[in-house]
Design a protein around this motif. Structure first.
Motif, PDB file in Angstrom:
ATOM      1  N   UNK A 108       0.849  -1.198   0.000  1.00 49.08           N
ATOM      2  CA  UNK A 108       0.000   0.000   0.000  1.00 49.08           C
ATOM      3  C   UNK A 108       0.881   1.244   0.000  1.00 49.08           C
ATOM      4  N   UNK A 109       0.647   2.137  -0.969  1.00 47.31           N
ATOM      5  CA  UNK A 109       1.421   3.376  -1.067  1.00 47.31           C
ATOM      6  C   UNK A 109       0.470   4.563  -0.909  1.00 47.31           C
ATOM      7  N   UNK A 110       0.817   5.461   0.019  1.00 45.66           N
ATOM      8  CA  UNK A 110      -0.043   6.605   0.325  1.00 45.66           C
ATOM      9  C   UNK A 110       0.743   7.891   0.112  1.00 45.66           C
ATOM     10  N   UNK A 111       0.153   8.831  -0.621  1.00 45.87           N
ATOM     11  CA  UNK A 111       0.806  10.133  -0.773  1.00 45.87           C
ATOM     12  C   UNK A 111       0.446  11.001   0.427  1.00 45.87           C
ATOM     13  N   UNK A 112       1.441  11.279   1.281  1.00 39.84           N
ATOM     14  CA  UNK A 112       1.197  12.131   2.453  1.00 39.84           C
ATOM     15  C   UNK A 112       1.179  13.592   2.059  1.00 39.84           C
ATOM     16  N   UNK A 113       1.954  13.912   1.016  1.00 41.67           N
ATOM     17  CA  UNK A 113       2.002  15.255   0.455  1.00 41.67           C
ATOM     18  C   UNK A 113       2.677  15.139  -0.901  1.00 41.67           C
ATOM     19  N   UNK A 114       2.678  16.218  -1.668  1.00 42.44           N
ATOM     20  CA  UNK A 114       3.332  16.184  -2.977  1.00 42.44           C
ATOM     21  C   UNK A 114       4.809  15.828  -2.788  1.00 42.44           C
ATOM     22  N   UNK A 115       5.246  14.692  -3.391  1.00 37.66           N
ATOM     23  CA  UNK A 115       6.654  14.293  -3.280  1.00 37.66           C
ATOM     24  C   UNK A 115       7.001  13.550  -2.004  1.00 37.66           C
ATOM     25  N   UNK A 116       6.000  13.232  -1.170  1.00 43.94           N
ATOM     26  CA  UNK A 116       6.229  12.490   0.085  1.00 43.94           C
ATOM     27  C   UNK A 116       5.300  11.276   0.096  1.00 43.94           C
ATOM     28  N   UNK A 117       5.881  10.081   0.043  1.00 43.88           N
ATOM     29  CA  UNK A 117       5.062   8.867  -0.033  1.00 43.88           C
ATOM     30  C   UNK A 117       5.365   7.913   1.114  1.00 43.88           C
ATOM     31  N   UNK A 158       1.203  10.873   9.253  1.00 45.39           N
ATOM     32  CA  UNK A 158       0.559  12.128   8.843  1.00 45.39           C
ATOM     33  C   UNK A 158       0.939  13.262   9.798  1.00 45.39           C
ATOM     34  N   UNK A 159       1.445  12.916  10.976  1.00 39.62           N
ATOM     35  CA  UNK A 159       1.890  13.935  11.946  1.00 39.62           C
ATOM     36  C   UNK A 159       3.254  14.522  11.565  1.00 39.62           C
ATOM     37  N   UNK A 160       3.951  13.893  10.634  1.00 38.99           N
ATOM     38  CA  UNK A 160       5.258  14.415  10.198  1.00 38.99           C
ATOM     39  C   UNK A 160       5.003  15.577   9.233  1.00 38.99           C
ATOM     40  N   UNK A 161       5.491  16.754   9.607  1.00 37.21           N
ATOM     41  CA  UNK A 161       5.129  17.971   8.852  1.00 37.21           C
ATOM     42  C   UNK A 161       6.031  18.186   7.632  1.00 37.21           C
ATOM     43  N   UNK A 162       5.996  17.240   6.697  1.00 35.56           N
ATOM     44  CA  UNK A 162       6.758  17.420   5.467  1.00 35.56           C
ATOM     45  C   UNK A 162       5.937  18.253   4.479  1.00 35.56           C
ATOM     46  N   UNK A 163       6.506  19.367   4.031  1.00 35.99           N
ATOM     47  CA  UNK A 163       5.816  20.250   3.082  1.00 35.99           C
ATOM     48  C   UNK A 163       5.779  19.603   1.702  1.00 35.99           C
ATOM     49  N   UNK A 164       4.837  20.061   0.835  1.00 29.54           N
ATOM     50  CA  UNK A 164       4.854  19.554  -0.546  1.00 29.54           C
ATOM     51  C   UNK A 164       6.138  19.986  -1.246  1.00 29.54           C
ATOM     52  N   UNK A 165       6.615  19.158  -2.189  1.00 31.92           N
ATOM     53  CA  UNK A 165       7.824  19.508  -2.932  1.00 31.92           C
ATOM     54  C   UNK A 165       7.692  19.053  -4.372  1.00 31.92           C
TER      55      UNK A 165
END
Length: 420
Positions: free
Chosen positions: A1-10, A216-223
């Protein structure tokens, strides 16, 4: 299972009941660039040492000990045009503990602390830690030069590739380290957190929804996504380049670099694995049997393939006087492969050994993640072990000959003793 947490963060959750541990690995990926390779190596050293909550190495190790001896580490590597900074944590699965501890959540909180709260203040890393880890990295670079096999390998790489990014080792260089300060490195770390493509892998007997909620608690910004291919293709040379260096050594090193035009997971990749096994990858290979055993020309002789850069390397340790004989007999072994002078029995033996390697790697969660990540870099379909084995089984003698004929010698590096 692959989930996009944010743009460029999977986030990739890989549930399995096979292991009693849970392996978490974060992969930070950036285009390979000589200007940043050493900074990334230095970051790996720093983040592995301490953080704000755990300001000393002892405090950090104590936190791991409290998580039933969790194993934590960082590493840097490169694949083709990509530089990878990895952070990994191996935890015991709490399902096998009698107490009701939530080790998994503790581990994820630990990673969050180390990544987002490093030992830094006012825009620079802690000076004492920085200075110590810089000295440690210098010692490490010196140790690489002292190990003559490693030195010859890195020297061939520097000579073989024309681009400075490819010439630079994945751990960086002493020269580039001099330029890095606690402030400049802290500035660069913000770039890593905000710009690197991030893949998070969690392998073990876990609940996918719980893992997703935690990360989801990891605050990685979109990239932005990385546009360049991970593969690097070095042009074939019209003639072989040779380089000799003299040092005070007892055993000479003679290394050869070839272009192969074979890349990870492409149609010829599996045939190339069998070719390499037959040529120099295993104890029954032509290099081992003929260069080392039969002719006694080398203390060791083996080949390996870098399929993110279309390169094959042959490494040998030899007597200084025997270099011409060794060069000749290695060339002869390749000609034999190109002409198809190898038996069906040796093909079967090589396939069995490749399959055994594969099955053994499945016992190591870290190896499983690395294989899946390599497919991610290659933009390939994730293969099961059975599919992988089937592709090795399908390789024919003609396929192996085809690969052998793609292999072209480009450069050699000879590290020899100083003339008396």
């Amino acid at each position: 299972m692959s989930i996009q947490l944010n743009e460029g963060v999977h986030l990739h959750v890989l549930p399995t009941k096979k292991y009693k541990t849970i392996r978490i690995m974060l992969k930070f990926r950036a285009p390979l660039n000589k200007k940043t390779i050493t900074k990334r190596a230095m970051l790996a050293n720093l983040l592995e040492t301490n953080s704000q909550k755990y300001p000393t190495q002892t405090a950090l190790r104590s936190a791991l000990s409290n998580m039933y001896g969790a194993n934590f580490g960082t590493a840097v590597s490169k694949k083709g045009n990509t530089h990878i900074f990895s952070i990994s944590l191996n935890l015991v699965n709490e399902k096998y503990l009698s107490k009701g501890d939530n080790v998994l959540q503790e581990g994820i909180d630990f990673l969050k602390e180390v990544i987002f709260q490093p030992n830094a203040e006012n825009g620079h890393f802690n000076e004492k830690t920085f200075k110590r880890e810089k000295e440690n990295l210098v010692d490490y670079y010196d140790s690489l030069l002292d190990d003559k096999q490693t030195y010859a390998s890195l020297s061939l790489q520097e000579f073989f590739f024309k681009g400075v990014d490819q010439q630079t080792p994945s751990v960086g260089s002493k020269e580039d380290l001099k330029e890095i300060s606690a402030t400049s490195l802290h500035d660069y770390y913000q770039d890593v957190l905000n710009q690197d493509k991030i893949d998070i892998y969690v392998l073990g007997d876990v609940n996918e929804n719980e893992i997703q909620s935690a990360f989801e608690q990891f605050a990685f910004a979109p990239r932005e996504s990385i546009k360049t291919s991970s593969f690097y293709d070095e042009p074939t040379a019209s003639e072989v380049e040779n380089k000799t260096e003299q040092q005070e050594i007892t055993q000479a090193k003679f290394n050869l670099g070839y272009t192969t035009n074979v890349f990870y997971h492409d149609p010829t990749y599996y045939a190339a694995q069998v070719f390499n096994g037959l040529f120099g990858g295993f104890p029954h290979s032509k290099l081992f049997m003929n260069v080392r055993e039969k002719e006694s020309l080398a203390y060791y002789a083996s080949s390996s393939m870098d399929t993110f850069r279309g390169m094959m390397t042959v490494q040998t340790g030899i007597d200084v006087q025997k270099v011409d004989q060794v060069r000749e007999i290695i060339a002869l072994q390749l000609e034999e492969m190109q002409a198809g002078n190898f038996t069906d029995e040796s093909i079967s033996q090589t396939k069995e050994m490749l399959k055994n390697q594969l099955f053994q790697s499945e016992d190591n969660p870290g190896s499983v993640i690395e294989r899946i990540y390599a497919l991610e870099l290659a933009k390939g379909k994730i293969l099961s072990i059975d599919e992988w084995v089937a592709r090795i089984e399908k390789v024919t003698k003609e396929d192996i000959i085809e690969v052998a004929n793609k292999v072209k010698l480009k450069a050699t590096f000879f590290l020899t003793a100083e003339a008396k």
